[in-house]
Design an enzyme around this catalytic site. Structure first.
Site, PDB file in Angstrom:
ATOM      1  N   ASN A 122      24.485  -1.901  11.040  1.00 35.52           N
ATOM      2  CA  ASN A 122      25.016  -2.521   9.657  1.00 35.52           C
ATOM      3  C   ASN A 122      25.390  -1.247   8.727  1.00 35.52           C
ATOM      4  O   ASN A 122      26.322  -1.030   7.962  1.00 35.52           O
ATOM      5  CB  ASN A 122      23.907  -3.463   9.242  1.00 35.52           C
ATOM      6  N   ARG A 136      37.936 -13.219  16.964  1.00 34.94           N
ATOM      7  CA  ARG A 136      37.318 -12.217  17.831  1.00 34.94           C
ATOM      8  C   ARG A 136      36.917 -13.261  18.865  1.00 34.94           C
ATOM      9  O   ARG A 136      36.397 -14.352  18.919  1.00 34.94           O
ATOM     10  CB  ARG A 136      36.078 -11.705  17.310  1.00 34.94           C
ATOM     11  N   HIS A 186      42.117 -15.932   9.585  1.00 35.60           N
ATOM     12  CA  HIS A 186      40.680 -15.906   9.815  1.00 35.60           C
ATOM     13  C   HIS A 186      40.292 -17.228  10.191  1.00 35.60           C
ATOM     14  O   HIS A 186      39.107 -17.679  10.411  1.00 35.60           O
ATOM     15  CB  HIS A 186      40.013 -15.417   8.597  1.00 35.60           C
ATOM     16  N   TYR A 225      25.143 -16.504  16.734  1.00 41.26           N
ATOM     17  CA  TYR A 225      25.180 -16.671  15.360  1.00 41.26           C
ATOM     18  C   TYR A 225      25.033 -18.277  15.324  1.00 41.26           C
ATOM     19  O   TYR A 225      25.322 -19.106  16.268  1.00 41.26           O
ATOM     20  CB  TYR A 225      26.745 -16.535  15.204  1.00 41.26           C
ATOM     21  N   ARG A 266      23.594 -15.471   2.839  1.00 41.93           N
ATOM     22  CA  ARG A 266      23.087 -14.592   3.662  1.00 41.93           C
ATOM     23  C   ARG A 266      23.020 -13.175   3.069  1.00 41.93           C
ATOM     24  O   ARG A 266      21.974 -12.429   3.323  1.00 41.93           O
ATOM     25  CB  ARG A 266      23.650 -14.761   5.076  1.00 41.93           C
ATOM     26  N   HIS A 312      25.767 -17.894  10.039  1.00 41.12           N
ATOM     27  CA  HIS A 312      27.111 -17.611  10.088  1.00 41.12           C
ATOM     28  C   HIS A 312      27.898 -18.899   9.486  1.00 41.12           C
ATOM     29  O   HIS A 312      29.320 -18.922   9.086  1.00 41.12           O
ATOM     30  CB  HIS A 312      27.558 -17.198  11.137  1.00 41.12           C
TER      31      HIS A 312
END
Length: 676
Positions: free
Chosen positions: A51, A356, A415, A449, A545, A573
């Site tokens: 991260n 992805r 997205h 996730y 989050r 997520h």
């Protein structure tokens, strides 16, 4: 009405990057948590390092560019990073000791590396090392992003090539030995050059925040445009230097050459590739029994029987909608949905977005198979950060198989996550089946996730999905959709209207409530509206989050706002937007950030099935808000404190969701079947 910005103390905002640093602190808290299995803690340590790598590639460069507006922010961030590294070091030292007691050793001792790591170095590494054949100045000027380098006192320099694994594992009987790459290589470089002493070990980070606007009218040119911009990541300004601290090594040779301010150079007492701890822990976990106390037990994902047989899926969807909550519900349901579309001769077309995907995606293999039989279109985002080259390669593979590949246009990234299947039933009636998701079509992350997906045959949803795809194919921003909310045209405005409606209801004396679950909340206009809602008496529960710029708990401004964050086994997520008085519930791919509202093609989709609506509002949301094990609550002083309630039973949301799925949702609102 939002409070005027001219008031000196109202509104207030936490800086998004300082707030993000606190999120990474919460990740590191999991690595320190005694209630988490030991190898899972090692994973969290690796995640915290990964991260921070991305932060210095993406967010910190933005801070440097914006420094003129608030010069203190950079210093506060760097101070927080320094403190974070100290915590990481203590955590690494503690985990190393505890793992050793369990027969798992992170090998750092020089003699032990020489004894146990020699074969690994000779067979896997030695032939691949890059030795610099140029001056030190040239070596450093061309030093790629996130590579590890070594500089000896006479100027001899090496760097680790990107094709090497970041760690190597050796098992001897029941014991595991983990060798992190830079620790291993340094020992054997000293053996190669015994008279030069210890080298300076360092790792450089560059500004990798590249922007690619696709304004080319030639789709064939898009991959080359993206590839060129991606290569520029190794040419960005240096934003950070990690140096292995060692009293025997004088780092001045390096510090005098690099153009990185001293405050952005960090001296570490451990490997510079700490992110390798995640993959190393995964590798060791895979060789242990699933009953080992060092790992979480594997999740037993639930697959509804109606979705287990592809031949039955379309008939089941014509009766009612299905909600999938990953990883508690199996991603195989999504694969089966695509498989049903591929195998059904009555299916006319399949359209899907891709942001992805996993390297060996069963979904994309099915789409390739279908391309010879029916119309298949995949809308690929070639600018998905750090997955650009993977997506371009995927586009080429799909095209070779006969799939029509569509790239987005302009500044907007795709997205949104959806699949649309169009079919003619035996009577000639056209049907549309849609899958909408908060997460990617990626079987790997679907196990790591938490995300929601909805499968539906509702005509109004299918019609909007078709309009969405048609608009993108024409190079237009989708508009005029009836049920789906699309960014950048509708989403931000609609959310403002929904917040305003709750505000009006509260002012008229009625109960009003807003619940939002997102990964980040940093859009200031939205926050202003939430403040106004709080002032009117709306009760707001925000589950955020990561970064949160909103300040809760301020009297007469945000005293009706509660903000919590949950960091647990799975990465939270999913995104949920609930507005009680208007009875509106949406799931979405979009966080509440300017980039999601104005720079991406996003979708928020309404929950129209009464059963699913009740499940999310009466089971899911209360379950998150009742968490007193992994939840942290944000206070007006900017501190996140554990939510502890000694009067209540222990409640851990992710464990409860797992119990829901294992019971096949018998004692939840999903138990009652409703057809539409």
């Amino acid at each position: 009405m939002s409070p005027p910005e001219t008031q000196p103390s109202l509104p207030r905002f936490f800086h998004r990057d300082l707030s993000w640093m606190q999120f990474n602190d919460r990740v590191l808290d999991e690595a320190n948590s005694k209630g988490v299995p030991l190898l899972e803690r090692l994973k969290f340590l690796g995640i915290s390092a990964s991260n921070l790598d991305e932060f210095f590639m993406i967010r910190f460069p933005s801070v440097l560019r914006e420094e003129s507006s608030d010069p203190q922010i950079r210093d506060q961030i760097l101070e927080a990073v320094l403190s974070f590294h100290s915590r990481q070091e203590r955590c690494h030292r503690s985990l190393k000791k505890q793992l050793q007691e369990e027969g798992i050793e992170i090998v750092t001792d020089k003699k032990q590396i020489e004894t146990l790591g020699a074969e690994i170095f000779e067979s896997e590494i030695a032939a691949h090392l890059d030795v610099a054949g140029e001056s030190l100045d040239h070596f450093l000027s061309k030093f790629e992003n996130h590579r590890v380098g070594f500089i000896f006192s006479n100027g001899l320099s090496y760097k680790l090539p990107p094709n090497l694994d970041s760690f190597y594992l050796r098992r001897i009987e029941k014991n595991f030995y983990i060798f992190i790459l830079d620790d291993l290589v340094e020992v054997f470089l000293q053996k190669l050059h015994p008279h030069l002493g210890k080298p300076i070990r360092f790792r450089m980070t560059r500004d990798a925040d590249v922007r690619v606007d696709i304004d080319s009218e030639d789709p064939e040119a898009i991959p080359d445009i993206v590839k060129k911009r991606v290569r520029s990541r190794d040419e960005g300004k240096w934003t950070r230097c990690l140096i292995r601290a060692d009293p025997q090594v004088n780092p001045d040779t390096l510090l005098q050459k690099i153009k990185v301010p001293p405050s952005q150079c960090f001296f570490l007492n451990h490997s510079l590739l700490l992110k390798a701890c995640f993959e190393a822990a995964c590798k060791v976990s895979g060789e242990l029994s699933s009953e080992s106390p060092l790992v979480y037990p594997p999740v037993r994902s639930y697959l509804p029987k109606e979705l287990s047989k592809p031949s039955q899926i379309f008939s089941s969807l014509l009766k009612r909608d299905y909600l999938l909550h990953h990883p508690y519900d199996s991603f195989e349901a999504v694969v089966n949905f695509v498989r049903a579309a591929v195998d059904d001769p009555n299916v006319l077309s399949i359209q899907q977005t891709v942001y992805r995907v996993d390297a060996l995606s069963e979904v994309t293999n099915l789409l390739k198979k279908a391309a010879s039989q029916k119309k298949v279109s995949v809308y690929i985002e070639p600018r998905a950060r750090f997955d650009e080259l993977n997506n371009i390669q995927l586009a080429e593979d799909l095209r070779r198989a006969g799939v029509k590949v569509v790239f987005p246009f302009g500044e907007w990234k795709i997205h949104a996550k959806l699949i649309l299947v169009e079919r003619k039933d035996p009577g000639g009636k056209r049907e549309r089946f849609t899958h909408l998701s908060t997460g990617n079509y990626n079987s790997k992350t679907a196990r790591l996730y938490t995300d929601f997906g909805v499968l539906t045959a509702r005509p109004q949803v299918g019609e909007d999905a078709a309009l969405f795809f048609d608009s993108i194919r024409k190079g237009e921003v989708p508009t005029q959709l009836s049920h789906l909310l699309v960014a950048p045209t509708q989403l931000h405005k609609r959310l403002q209207l929904l917040i305003a409606q709750e505000t009006r209801e509260a002012r008229s004396g009625k109960d009003a409530r807003i619940v939002v679950k997102v990964n980040a909340l940093v859009d200031r206009k939205i926050i202003q509206s939430l403040y106004a809602a709080s002032q009117a008496g709306v009760k707001l529960d925000l589950i955020v989050r990561g970064a949160c710029s909103l300040v809760p708990g301020i009297p007469e401004l945000s005293e009706n706002i509660r903000v919590i964050s949950i960091v647990d086994r799975y990465l939270e997520h999913s995104r949920i937007y609930y507005f009680q008085s208007s009875n509106q519930l949406y799931l979405s791919s979009a966080d509440w950030m300017p980039r999601n509202f104005f720079s991406r093609l996003e979708i928020a989709y309404p929950i129209l099935d009464e059963r699913i609506f009740r499940y999310i509002t009466q089971d899911v949301i209360p379950c998150y808000l009742a968490d007193n094990q992994k939840a942290r609550r944000l206070h007006e002083d900017g501190k996140w404190r554990p939510v502890k309630d000694s009067k209540s039973q222990d409640h851990r949301a992710q464990f409860v969701f797992e119990k829901f799925s294992q019971s096949e949702y018998r004692n939840t609102q999903l138990a009652n079947s409703i057809s539409f």
